[in-house]
Structures are given as C-alpha cells and as structure tokens.
Design an enzyme around this catalytic site. Structure first.
Site, short mmCIF file in Angstrom:
data_model
loop_
_atom_site.label_atom_id
_atom_site.label_comp_id
_atom_site.label_asym_id
_atom_site.label_seq_id
_atom_site.Cartn_x
_atom_site.Cartn_y
_atom_site.Cartn_z
N GLY A 19 0.54 -1.23 0.04
CA GLY A 19 -0.06 0.08 0.10
C GLY A 19 0.89 1.80 -0.08
N GLY A 20 0.33 3.01 0.27
CA GLY A 20 0.26 3.81 0.48
C GLY A 20 1.96 3.76 1.21
N VAL A 24 3.28 -5.45 3.56
CA VAL A 24 3.97 -6.27 4.32
C VAL A 24 4.02 -7.77 4.09
CG1 VAL A 24 1.61 -7.35 6.45
CG2 VAL A 24 1.96 -5.37 5.54
N LYS A 39 5.55 -5.03 8.47
CA LYS A 39 5.26 -4.36 7.61
C LYS A 39 6.72 -3.65 7.02
CE LYS A 39 2.01 -1.16 6.56
NZ LYS A 39 0.78 -0.80 6.76
N ASP A 139 -5.65 8.03 9.25
CA ASP A 139 -5.54 7.41 8.17
C ASP A 139 -6.62 6.37 8.12
OD1 ASP A 139 -5.18 7.12 5.57
OD2 ASP A 139 -3.22 6.18 5.73
N PRO A 142 -10.38 1.63 4.27
CA PRO A 142 -10.72 -0.48 4.19
C PRO A 142 -9.50 -0.72 3.77
CG PRO A 142 -12.52 1.16 2.22
CD PRO A 142 -11.20 2.23 3.13
N ASN A 144 -6.89 -0.30 5.34
CA ASN A 144 -6.73 -0.52 7.22
C ASN A 144 -7.33 -1.00 8.16
OD1 ASN A 144 -4.09 0.97 6.74
ND2 ASN A 144 -4.84 2.48 7.11
N ASP A 157 -2.51 0.02 11.69
CA ASP A 157 -1.54 1.09 11.15
C ASP A 157 -1.71 2.17 11.95
OD1 ASP A 157 -0.31 0.00 8.88
OD2 ASP A 157 -1.34 1.47 8.01
#
Length: 527
Positions: A19-20, A24, A39, A139, A142, A144, A157
C-alpha cells in the site's frame, strides 16, 4: 535463499500486501516459533532521517501498549541493519487470518447492510478505546480494516499516521495512492487540524462505500476529490441503494458532516447509533468461518455483563445543574453567580451540552449558552486561553451552522485577531478563521467584502506557503468561482485562466486539473 530480518524473522518468499505506506510480508519468528506479519515502511528515496526514526519507534511503543481485541498485537519495531531491506523501518505484528474491507467490498459490491453496520460498529469500539488514550488514527480507510475469519474487525496501522507529520505523510502517500487517501480525509485535515472526530468522518466515508460500493466524493484529480470533501454534499445513499434503512443513511451522513461538531460527539456515540442496524448477517462465503468459535463463546458472555453499574453515571450524561448562593440552578451547568471562578471541567460540560443542543437543531439555545460561558470564562481566564478559544470556536461554528452569518462573521474575525496576537498572523488556524469570515460575508450577500477578505488572505497565504501550494490553488479557484457566482464573469475568467496557466506550467497541458479548469472557463464564457 530466505531473507532474515534482525537475525530472527524469516520472510515468506512473496509479500502478502502492498500500500501507500509500505508492504507486508508473512514471516516466521524463529525465536518463538510463531507466525507473524512484518510491515516495512516506505519513505521517499528509502532514507528516513534520524528524527523520523526516533518518532516512529516512540509511536510504535505507544501503539504496542494498546490492549483491545480489535487492534493487532505489536511485537517489535526497529530499523533493518543490513540485507536487501537495509535502512527500512519495520513493524512486527500479529498475523491476521482474514480479508481487508477493501477487498471485501470489491468482492461483494456493495456489502450486505448488516455487515456494513457490523464492521463500522466494531471500528467505533476500537476508536473509542484509542481516543480514550489520546490516540487518533488519522488514516482510517478500507485497506486499514481487516475482517478476521471469526467476524471480528482489526484496525491496522495505529501509530503510523501519528508518527509521520503532515508533510511526510503527504510525501509517502503521494508515492502510490494519494487520491485513495484523500478520499477518506476529513475536511479539517486539509487545514492541518486533526481531532478524534476526524476519524469518525473517515469512518463515514468507509461506511458510505460499504453500503453503496462507491466513494462519497470521487474525481479524476486530487483537486476534485479535495473540493468534494471540503464543499460538496454526497449523493443520498438511498438514491444509490433504496433498501438501506433511512436511519442508517442518516447516521452515515452525520458522520460525513463537514464540521466536526456536527458529527457524533464520540466514537462511543457513533457505536450506539450503528448498533441497531447490526442485524441479519448473512453468510460471507470464503471470508467468515461458519458456526460458533471459542472467540464467539467468550464474546457472547462478555456482552451480557452490564457495561455500566447502575450507580455510576455515564460519561455522556448531561451535566448536573449547579445551585448558586441564591438557590437558583443554571440549566446549562454554568449558572450565573453560581461560583466566582469557572473551571476547565465547566467548559468541557458546557461544550458537550452545546453539542447536544446543536444536534437537535437548537442552535439559538446552544449559541446563547456558549456566549455566556465564553464571556464568563474570558473574564477569569482571558480571551486567549486555550480552553476559552475552544468554546469560542464552537460558538462561531454553531452560529455558522445555524445560519446566523452576521454573528458568525464577527466571531471568526475576533478569533483570527486574538490568535494572530497570541500565535502570530501566519498560522493555519488564523488563515482558516479568515476564510470562514469571508464565507459568512458571501452568505450574507456582501460579495465585495467577501472578495476583499479572500484576496487579502490569498496574498498572505502565497507569501507564507508559496504560489504552488495546494491550499493556495484551492483559494484561487474559490475566488474565481465566487466571481462567477455573482456575475462578474470577465474577472472570473481572468482569475481561473491565470490559475490554469500556473497548473499547466507545473503539470503540463494534459493534466486533468488543467482540462477541468479550461472546461469551467468555457462554461463561464457561454453564460
């Protein structure tokens, strides 16, 4: 050959998510012989500075102290010393057997109503726990949120967004999926302001997507998504999906209120609003294990235990009336003459009472009470005291929401002046209050005054933030659209044309934002 991190964690051959903020990997903890997730955090050029490393580790330690079934357990956090991931920061956490809500929505599009409410309500339970410990996610989206195979929701996160300041977070997300993050950001986050109810706005975006399969605000460019979050209303959910209960739609739209004070007062309140809709949970083949599990057995018994003993008042109970020397009680808990000095607790109770009145659309009562409280508190603590400023901000926002634009303009003007004296004239809050004052003047039909205020603000913002800052760009566009709205089309075309030229210089003539501006200019010239 397998990659080993810290001489302890053996990574699987292929990562399990990206992701951004990073990627992981499944891994095996060789020391304790258990499965974990590792991660790795992504940074521009993969070179975090030492201060960022220290802040990351500190916030990871805070997150690791969270003790809630909806938060994955954090086992370790450090920086890779050598090997292919050298220099990268990493987290080692509980490995969740489940599916992200992002993938779940993509698979079902949209989710069953009961499941959408269940996921949102469980997320509220996690947020209530975190907010009680002064941790804000910042942040929530979906990707997360994980739905475990037992039906429980895990919020991922926590701590990462806290550890990274706004500029660093912007650079990181811009690497991959800026628009994806903007689509779940509360309006105040674009102004650099974050509070617990910012997470509730993000949850509203998630709930909207779960119920409709669509984002509440979407567009081809960052500017269009940002404009939607700041100024537009989402399409009614029942227009997109008529079987959604009207009450659940109302909850979702309240979570999406532009002003934080118009959202539920807390995650606990949002949970209570969502809980009635957690019904009729159909099977989710491949995502949820069927039949009771030991976790369900445990949770069902816990759910029968009274949450609050009968003799213990609830945190959100209305403040008790006080009785002054003359025996008269103030209905707002801050009765005149009740005490010589006002405490911070008095202010908190008064603000909660005002929130409740405003939620019932009793804006006049809320404003009257906050006016009295602000005057009394200002006398004892000073108008520039942080707690008094909080009351005054609530008052100005309630005046604005209730349509009392003249008083709201004056309130925002005084706030900007007082904060400029206290903190300096170039802070984000001062700029925001100046913009709000101009908005009130525009609503009153005082167009020339509104434009004068906006142009003065633009001059100062360009001096502080530079011509290419996104907030400056948005303000220039707002001025151009206001000029168009009051019929001064030639001036509007000039302002928007100059903005389009600047954006073309930065991004090229084919950039979507440039094309959108030129389309707007063509529409104006046809009017």
């Amino acid at each position: 050959m397998a990659i080993v991190i810290a001489d302890r964690y053996t990574l699987d051959p292929v990562h399990i998510g990206k992701g951004g903020m990073g990627e992981v990997w499944g891994a095996t903890d060789r020391r304790l012989r258990r499965r974990v997730a590792v991660k790795f955090i992504r940074f521009p050029d993969d070179e975090p500075d030492p201060d960022l490393v220290r802040r990351f580790v500190r916030e990871s330690q805070l997150t690791a102290r969270m003790d809630h079934p909806g938060v994955p357990v954090i086992h370790d956090a450090a920086q890779v010393g050598d090997g292919p991931f050298q220099g990268r920061l990493y987290l080692v956490m509980q490995l969740i057997d489940g599916i992200s809500v992002d993938d779940l929505v993509a698979e079902h599009d949209p989710l069953p109503i009961g499941w959408a409410a269940a996921i949102a309500a469980q997320t509220c339970a996690v947020l209530a726990y975190a907010h009680g410990r002064k941790l804000i996610h910042r942040d929530l989206k979906p990707s997360n949120l994980m739905l475990a195979r037992d039906g429980g929701v895990k919020v991922l996160d926590f701590g990462l967004a806290v550890a990274l300041d706004a500029s660093e977070r912007s650079r990181i997300t811009r690497t991959n999926q800026t628009v994806g993050t903007l689509a779940y950001m509360a309006p105040e986050q674009f102004r650099g302001e974050v509070e617990a109810r910012s997470d509730l706005y993000a949850l509203g975006c998630v709930l909207y997507r779960m119920l409709t399969g669509e984002l509440p605000f979407d567009g081809p460019t960052e500017a269009s998504v940002m404009h939607g979050q700041l100024y537009e209303k989402p399409a009614p959910i029942r227009d997109l999906r008529p079987d959604v209960p009207a009450g659940l739609e109302a909850v979702a739209l309240r979570l999406l209120a532009k002003q934080p004070q118009d959202r539920p007062a807390s995650a606990a309140e949002a949970y209570r609003l969502l809980e009635p809709y957690v019904t009729a949970l159909p099977e989710l083949p491949g995502a949820i294990d069927q039949g009771p599990t030991p976790w369900h057995m445990y949770a069902q018994v816990v759910g029968r235990i009274p949450a609050v003993p009968p003799d213990v008042p609830r945190d959100d109970a209305p403040p008790a009336s006080r009785t002054g020397a003359d025996g008269a009680g103030g209905h707002d808990g801050i009765g005149a003459g009740a005490r010589e000095e006002i405490s911070a607790g008095d202010l908190v109770r008064a603000r909660r009472q005002a929130e409740r009145l405003a939620r019932e659309s009793r804006y006049g009562e809320a404003a009257g009470m906050l006016t009295r409280v602000a005057e009394e508190a200002g006398t004892h603590l000073g108008d520039g005291h942080s707690d008094v400023i909080g009351v005054r901000i609530d008052l100005a926002n309630i005046l604005l929401t209730g349509g009392n634009y003249a008083r709201a303009a004056a309130a925002f003007h005084r706030l900007a002046e007082d904060l400029a004296r206290r903190d300096g004239p170039d802070t984000d809050l001062v700029f925001e209050f100046r913009r709000q004052e101009a908005t009130c003047h525009a609503a009153l039909g005082e167009s020339d005054l509104a434009l004068d205020r906006l142009r003065g603000l633009l001059t100062d913002q360009m001096r502080v933030r530079g011509r290419d800052d996104d907030r400056v760009t948005a303000l220039r566009e707002q001025i151009g659209l206001l000029l168009h709205g009051i019929g001064r089309n030639d001036e509007a075309v000039k302002v928007l044309g100059e903005l389009a030229a600047d954006l073309e210089r930065r991004h090229g003539p084919a950039a979507p934002a440039v094309r959108e501006l030129h389309a707007t200019i063509r529409r104006i010239t046809r009017d």
